[in-house]
Design an enzyme around this catalytic site. Structure first.
Site, PDB file in Angstrom:
ATOM      1  N   GLU A  32       0.829  -1.200   0.000  1.00 28.09           N
ATOM      2  CA  GLU A  32       0.000   0.000   0.000  1.00 28.09           C
ATOM      3  C   GLU A  32       0.866   1.254   0.000  1.00 28.09           C
ATOM      4  OE1 GLU A  32      -0.140  -2.736   1.933  1.00 28.09           O
ATOM      5  OE2 GLU A  32      -1.963  -2.696   3.158  1.00 28.09           O
TER       6      GLU A  32
ATOM      7  N   CYS B 127       0.355   1.586   7.352  1.00 28.17           N
ATOM      8  CA  CYS B 127      -0.313   1.865   6.075  1.00 28.17           C
ATOM      9  C   CYS B 127      -1.590   2.658   6.290  1.00 28.17           C
ATOM     10  CB  CYS B 127      -0.608   0.558   5.336  1.00 28.17           C
ATOM     11  SG  CYS B 127       0.872  -0.205   4.648  1.00 28.17           S
TER      12      CYS B 127
END
Length: 129
Positions: free
Chosen positions: A55, A89
């Site tokens: 991500e 993330c």
């Protein structure tokens, strides 16, 4: 691109993951509002804290190329249930994404859960003001 095509791209992207330690590839596809598509994979390091998740790889690629307005993020992992992003993330998503941006989490059977950034990290640092 349709969501199913983005999911297929996320699956395909995992082939580029560098995962010699965990053997757990993850692929991400980030779509900018203008339609530009950025892929990311997890890149491991023997010093595991230096590993970068898929991500964040996709987000950092996009930001480094001047993109800051996003439409959608797809995250695929070879998991039984749709994969869950780590806390780091989630905080990076909160930094760069609209809190209502959809994040599609995908399992190895391609089942999905769609959540917003706000649902993934309801009390992010952006909410402290």
């Amino acid at each position: 691109m349709a969501t199913t095509e983005l999911i297929d791209l996320a699956v395909e992207t995992t082939k580029n993951a560098y995962v010699p330690y965990s053997h757990f590839p993850v692929g991400a596809v980030l779509v900018a509002k203008n339609g530009a598509v950025f892929t990311g994979v997890n890149v491991e390091n023997a010093s595991f804290g230096l590993t970068n998740c898929a991500e964040r790889t996709a987000i950092f690629k996009a930001v480094s190329e001047g993109f800051v307005d996003f439409e959608e993020l797809i995250v695929y992992g070879e998991t039984e249930k749709p994969i869950s992003p780590c806390g780091a993330c989630r905080q990076v998503m909160a930094e760069f994404f609209n809190q209502d941006l959809p994040v599609t989490l995908v399992a190895k059977d391609k089942s999905t859960v769609v959540m917003t950034v706000k649902e993934l990290l309801p009390y992010s640092f952006t909410d402290l003001t």
